[in-house]
Every structure is written in structure tokens, then in C-alpha cells.
Design a protein around this motif. Structure first.
Motif, PDB file in Angstrom:
ATOM      1  N   MET A  52       0.754  -1.199   0.131  1.00  0.00           N
ATOM      2  CA  MET A  52      -0.139  -0.097   0.003  1.00  0.00           C
ATOM      3  C   MET A  52       0.922   1.258  -0.118  1.00  0.00           C
ATOM      4  O   MET A  52       1.723   1.459   0.899  1.00  0.00           O
ATOM      5  CB  MET A  52      -0.882  -0.008   1.354  1.00  0.00           C
ATOM      6  CG  MET A  52      -1.977   1.131   1.256  1.00  0.00           C
ATOM      7  SD  MET A  52      -2.902   1.025   2.950  1.00  0.00           S
ATOM      8  CE  MET A  52      -4.298   1.818   2.250  1.00  0.00           C
ATOM      9  N   PRO A  53       0.731   2.011  -1.061  1.00  0.00           N
ATOM     10  CA  PRO A  53       1.563   3.458  -0.938  1.00  0.00           C
ATOM     11  C   PRO A  53       1.347   4.235  -0.003  1.00  0.00           C
ATOM     12  O   PRO A  53       0.154   4.299   0.565  1.00  0.00           O
ATOM     13  CB  PRO A  53       1.423   3.826  -2.232  1.00  0.00           C
ATOM     14  CG  PRO A  53       0.042   3.433  -2.925  1.00  0.00           C
ATOM     15  CD  PRO A  53       0.098   2.054  -2.080  1.00  0.00           C
ATOM     16  N   ALA A  54       2.166   5.011   0.189  1.00  0.00           N
ATOM     17  CA  ALA A  54       1.941   6.225   0.939  1.00  0.00           C
ATOM     18  C   ALA A  54       0.910   7.497   0.738  1.00  0.00           C
ATOM     19  O   ALA A  54       1.102   7.282  -0.451  1.00  0.00           O
ATOM     20  CB  ALA A  54       3.399   6.798   1.528  1.00  0.00           C
ATOM     21  N   ASN A  55       0.419   7.793   1.865  1.00  0.00           N
ATOM     22  CA  ASN A  55      -0.646   8.964   1.463  1.00  0.00           C
ATOM     23  C   ASN A  55      -0.019  10.006   0.952  1.00  0.00           C
ATOM     24  O   ASN A  55       0.907  10.701   1.608  1.00  0.00           O
ATOM     25  CB  ASN A  55      -1.580   9.245   2.682  1.00  0.00           C
ATOM     26  CG  ASN A  55      -2.714  10.089   2.477  1.00  0.00           C
ATOM     27  OD1 ASN A  55      -2.726  10.643   1.282  1.00  0.00           O
ATOM     28  ND2 ASN A  55      -3.609   9.891   3.282  1.00  0.00           N
ATOM     29  N   PRO A  56      -0.175  10.741  -0.181  1.00  0.00           N
ATOM     30  CA  PRO A  56       0.504  11.689  -0.653  1.00  0.00           C
ATOM     31  C   PRO A  56       0.523  13.127   0.316  1.00  0.00           C
ATOM     32  O   PRO A  56       1.246  14.147  -0.007  1.00  0.00           O
ATOM     33  CB  PRO A  56      -0.312  12.222  -2.025  1.00  0.00           C
ATOM     34  CG  PRO A  56      -0.701  10.748  -2.233  1.00  0.00           C
ATOM     35  CD  PRO A  56      -1.215   9.915  -0.972  1.00  0.00           C
ATOM     36  N   LYS A  57      -0.612  13.024   0.796  1.00  0.00           N
ATOM     37  CA  LYS A  57      -0.688  14.579   1.876  1.00  0.00           C
ATOM     38  C   LYS A  57       0.403  14.424   2.725  1.00  0.00           C
ATOM     39  O   LYS A  57       0.644  15.529   3.422  1.00  0.00           O
ATOM     40  CB  LYS A  57      -2.242  14.538   2.264  1.00  0.00           C
ATOM     41  CG  LYS A  57      -2.305  13.676   3.513  1.00  0.00           C
ATOM     42  CD  LYS A  57      -3.729  13.948   4.044  1.00  0.00           C
ATOM     43  CE  LYS A  57      -4.194  12.944   5.078  1.00  0.00           C
ATOM     44  NZ  LYS A  57      -5.403  13.078   6.051  1.00  0.00           N
ATOM     45  N   TYR A  58       1.063  13.206   3.118  1.00  0.00           N
ATOM     46  CA  TYR A  58       2.050  13.366   4.163  1.00  0.00           C
ATOM     47  C   TYR A  58       3.280  13.387   3.607  1.00  0.00           C
ATOM     48  O   TYR A  58       4.333  13.359   4.117  1.00  0.00           O
ATOM     49  CB  TYR A  58       2.143  12.076   5.066  1.00  0.00           C
ATOM     50  CG  TYR A  58       0.900  11.991   5.852  1.00  0.00           C
ATOM     51  CD1 TYR A  58       0.537  12.690   6.936  1.00  0.00           C
ATOM     52  CD2 TYR A  58      -0.407  10.787   5.594  1.00  0.00           C
ATOM     53  CE1 TYR A  58      -0.671  12.708   7.570  1.00  0.00           C
ATOM     54  CE2 TYR A  58      -1.358  10.891   6.301  1.00  0.00           C
ATOM     55  CZ  TYR A  58      -1.582  11.619   7.274  1.00  0.00           C
ATOM     56  OH  TYR A  58      -2.640  11.564   8.053  1.00  0.00           O
ATOM     57  N   LEU A  59       3.776  13.436   2.186  1.00  0.00           N
ATOM     58  CA  LEU A  59       4.954  13.459   1.505  1.00  0.00           C
ATOM     59  C   LEU A  59       5.207  14.993   1.380  1.00  0.00           C
ATOM     60  O   LEU A  59       4.244  15.640   1.116  1.00  0.00           O
ATOM     61  CB  LEU A  59       4.815  12.533   0.124  1.00  0.00           C
ATOM     62  CG  LEU A  59       4.424  11.093   0.565  1.00  0.00           C
ATOM     63  CD1 LEU A  59       4.636  10.408  -0.977  1.00  0.00           C
ATOM     64  CD2 LEU A  59       5.771  10.491   1.564  1.00  0.00           C
TER      65      LEU A  59
END
Length: 99
Positions: free
Chosen positions: A1-8
Motif C-alpha cells: 500500500m503506497p504512502a498517502n501523498p498528503k504526508y509526503l
């Protein structure tokens, strides 16, 4: 599961400042802290202990740097801590010279 873009963080400089603060800043704080202890207490005992506690402190400071919101703010804190410990090293060598 990829990381949530809002945390990157997409920008280069905030990431770069956090990474360098974690690696370099944490190392400087860890070393100056232990050298400040060594200038006031038994040098041999503190430097031998530094082999283990220095690494643990460095890892803790790395984690703190990555949890901080701003890499530049954590850089400032680490520089101030390193300067404070450097002052303690200077005072320790002045008032408690090695015999």
C-alpha cells in the motif's frame, strides 16, 4: 500500500534540511554532549561509554529531526545545542584541566 501523498513533502529543500539535520546535526549534538561530559568528568570512562550511548543519542536525535515540522527550525536547535555544549567543553577545559 503506497504512502498517502498528503504526508509526503514534494519540495527538495525541506526534505534536504530534515535529512541533513538528522544525520549531521544529530551527530554534532551527540559528540559535543559527550565531549562536554568528558571535560568535566573522567575522560576515559565517558569516552568508553560514548561508544554506546552516543549512538543511541544520535538515533534519538535523528527521530526527533524527522518528526519536526520544519527542518530549518531543528537545524537551529541543534546548532544552539552544539554551541552550548562547546561552551561547556571550553569551560571544562579551562576550570578542570587534565592533570
Amino acid at each position: 500500500m503506497p504512502a498517502n501523498p498528503k504526508y509526503l513533502t514534494p519540495a527538495f529543500w525541506p526534505r534536504f534540511s530534515k535529512i541533513t539535520a538528522a544525520i549531521l546535526g544529530g551527530y554534532f549534538v551527540s559528540v559535543t554532549f559527550h565531549l562536554a561530559l568528558a571535560s568535566w568528568f573522567s575522560r576515559a570512562d565517558v569516552l568508553i561509554t560514548m561508544a554506546f550511548s552516543g549512538f543511541i543519542l544520535w538515533v534519538v536525535l535523528m527521530i526527533i529531526a524527522f518528526l519536526a515540522k520544519s527542518g530549518w527550525k531543528i537545524w537551529g536547535i541543534y546548532i544552539l545545542l552544539s554551541l552550548l555544549f562547546s561552551l561547556l567543553i571550553y569551560l571544562g577545559q579551562t576550570y578542570n584541566p587534565a592533570a
